[in-house]
Design a protein around this motif. Structure first.
Motif, mmCIF file in Angstrom:
data_model
loop_
_atom_site.group_PDB
_atom_site.id
_atom_site.type_symbol
_atom_site.label_atom_id
_atom_site.label_comp_id
_atom_site.label_asym_id
_atom_site.label_seq_id
_atom_site.Cartn_x
_atom_site.Cartn_y
_atom_site.Cartn_z
ATOM 1 N N TRP A 83 0.840 -1.202 0.000
ATOM 2 C CA TRP A 83 0.000 0.000 0.000
ATOM 3 C C TRP A 83 0.872 1.249 0.000
ATOM 4 N N PRO A 84 0.273 2.363 -0.403
ATOM 5 C CA PRO A 84 0.979 3.630 -0.150
ATOM 6 C C PRO A 84 1.163 3.779 1.363
ATOM 7 N N ASP A 85 2.163 4.533 1.791
ATOM 8 C CA ASP A 85 2.309 4.802 3.231
ATOM 9 C C ASP A 85 0.983 5.376 3.738
ATOM 10 N N HIS A 86 0.492 4.855 4.839
ATOM 11 C CA HIS A 86 -0.801 5.328 5.359
ATOM 12 C C HIS A 86 -0.859 5.091 6.867
ATOM 13 N N CYS A 87 -1.673 5.873 7.527
ATOM 14 C CA CYS A 87 -1.945 5.691 8.958
ATOM 15 C C CYS A 87 -0.672 5.485 9.772
ATOM 16 N N VAL A 88 0.307 6.327 9.505
ATOM 17 C CA VAL A 88 1.543 6.285 10.291
ATOM 18 C C VAL A 88 1.240 6.845 11.683
ATOM 19 N N GLN A 89 1.700 6.126 12.679
ATOM 20 C CA GLN A 89 1.415 6.465 14.084
ATOM 21 C C GLN A 89 1.603 7.956 14.361
ATOM 22 N N ALA A 90 0.583 8.560 14.915
ATOM 23 C CA ALA A 90 0.592 9.971 15.332
ATOM 24 C C ALA A 90 0.613 10.977 14.179
ATOM 25 N N SER A 91 0.437 10.516 12.927
ATOM 26 C CA SER A 91 0.353 11.455 11.802
ATOM 27 C C SER A 91 -1.089 11.938 11.658
ATOM 28 N N ALA A 92 -1.272 13.018 10.900
ATOM 29 C CA ALA A 92 -2.628 13.547 10.686
ATOM 30 C C ALA A 92 -3.487 12.530 9.927
ATOM 31 N N GLY A 93 -2.854 11.782 9.017
ATOM 32 C CA GLY A 93 -3.601 10.788 8.252
ATOM 33 C C GLY A 93 -4.139 9.657 9.102
ATOM 34 N N ALA A 94 -3.524 9.426 10.250
ATOM 35 C CA ALA A 94 -3.961 8.336 11.127
ATOM 36 C C ALA A 94 -5.090 8.758 12.049
ATOM 37 N N GLU A 95 -5.349 10.069 12.094
ATOM 38 C CA GLU A 95 -6.426 10.550 12.975
ATOM 39 C C GLU A 95 -7.790 10.149 12.428
ATOM 40 N N PHE A 96 -8.757 10.071 13.314
ATOM 41 C CA PHE A 96 -10.127 9.783 12.874
ATOM 42 C C PHE A 96 -10.655 10.953 12.051
ATOM 43 N N HIS A 97 -11.585 10.665 11.158
ATOM 44 C CA HIS A 97 -12.239 11.726 10.390
ATOM 45 C C HIS A 97 -12.775 12.757 11.378
ATOM 46 N N PRO A 98 -12.561 14.048 11.101
ATOM 47 C CA PRO A 98 -12.911 15.065 12.102
ATOM 48 C C PRO A 98 -14.396 15.080 12.474
ATOM 49 N N GLU A 99 -15.247 14.564 11.583
ATOM 50 C CA GLU A 99 -16.676 14.578 11.915
ATOM 51 C C GLU A 99 -17.169 13.287 12.564
ATOM 52 N N LEU A 100 -16.271 12.344 12.765
ATOM 53 C CA LEU A 100 -16.683 11.134 13.471
ATOM 54 C C LEU A 100 -16.992 11.527 14.917
ATOM 55 N N ASP A 101 -18.195 11.199 15.353
ATOM 56 C CA ASP A 101 -18.660 11.718 16.637
ATOM 57 C C ASP A 101 -19.164 10.544 17.484
ATOM 58 N N LEU A 102 -18.232 9.981 18.259
ATOM 59 C CA LEU A 102 -18.541 8.780 19.042
ATOM 60 C C LEU A 102 -18.115 8.992 20.488
ATOM 61 N N PRO A 103 -18.729 9.959 21.161
ATOM 62 C CA PRO A 103 -18.266 10.295 22.506
ATOM 63 C C PRO A 103 -18.372 9.138 23.487
ATOM 64 N N HIS A 104 -19.281 8.188 23.218
ATOM 65 C CA HIS A 104 -19.472 7.101 24.178
ATOM 66 C C HIS A 104 -18.630 5.871 23.863
ATOM 67 N N ALA A 105 -17.754 5.942 22.868
ATOM 68 C CA ALA A 105 -16.891 4.794 22.576
ATOM 69 C C ALA A 105 -15.996 4.510 23.774
ATOM 70 N N GLN A 106 -15.840 3.222 24.081
ATOM 71 C CA GLN A 106 -15.126 2.856 25.303
ATOM 72 C C GLN A 106 -13.713 2.358 25.069
#
Ligand code: VGL
Ligand code: ZN
Length: 208
Positions: A83-106
């Motif tokens: 794959w292309p480099d992706h989801c590298v630890q602590a990179s912006a690409g590895a962050e969740f989509h900014p609109e993902l809204d799951l406050p109760h995730a455990q």
């Protein structure tokens, strides 16, 4: 499969690199985010999976001189798509989509952290031996049924669903809350493999 207190929702890899504009974009990946937010409100137990690779990970084409993304090579544990480099630890690409809204995730379960082993599945790494601990976590909390949504349907969602079945859970995939990559027919294969394994395939309209 009804939603009960023994049901968990598993939200898979809804991360910037898998959204158009990211390094490994899944077509229409952004379109499932509002639907996932809405579905998640029906679940008391929500777990999030996050692809989380160290720099130079074995699944990156850039780690194999002369290889291109989407080539398939042999690694000690078997075939590996590069794959292309992706989801590298602590990179912006590895962050969740900014609109993902799951406050109760455990729980956020990070996978693909071993430099030499990929992990599409949130349960079991690609060597098919190393577990992430997710099955134990779910069983200890009395979960018997896992609903799955996210990216990519034909890779991480499919392998997670197959491994959920193999670990003895009822498994349900909400198809319109997923999008796929579709490499060489992988989407049709994924549907067939999930059906054969007893994964229930539903639409969000079955739930809302
Ligand atoms: C995924 C390819 C590589 C996925 C993760 O989330 O489906 N696909 N890493
Ligand atoms: Zn990955």
């Amino acid at each position: 499969m009804p939603i009960t207190s023994r049901t968990a929702l598993l939200v898979i890899d809804v991360q910037n690199d898998f959204i158009p504009g990211g390094s490994l974009p899944v077509l229409e990946g952004e379109r499932i985010v509002p639907l996932i937010n809405q579905l998640a409100r029906q679940f008391q137990q929500v777990v999030i999976a996050q692809d989380w690779h160290p720099r130079g990970h074995a699944s990156f084409a850039s780690s194999h001189p002369g290889r291109q993304p989407y080539d398939v090579i042999q690694l000690p544990y078997g075939e590996q798509t590069l794959w292309p480099d992706h989801c590298v630890q602590a990179s912006a690409g590895a962050e969740f989509h900014p609109e993902l809204d799951l406050p109760h995730a455990q729980l956020v379960i990070r996978k693909g952290c071993n430099p030499d082993i990929d992990s599409y599945s949130a349960f079991l790494e690609a060597d098919r031996r190393t577990t992430t601990g997710l099955a134990g976590y779910l069983s200890e909390r009395g979960i018997d049924t896992v609903y799955m949504v996210g990216l990519a349907l034909d890779f991480c969602v499919m392998y997670t669903a197959l491994d959920a079945r193999a670990a003895g859970f009822n498994a349900v995939v909400v198809l319109d809350a997923c999008r796929g990559i579709d490499l060489d027919g992988s989407l049709a294969d994924a549907i067939e493999r999930m059906q054969k394994a007893g994964v229930e395939l539903i639409q969000s309209t079955d739930l809302i």
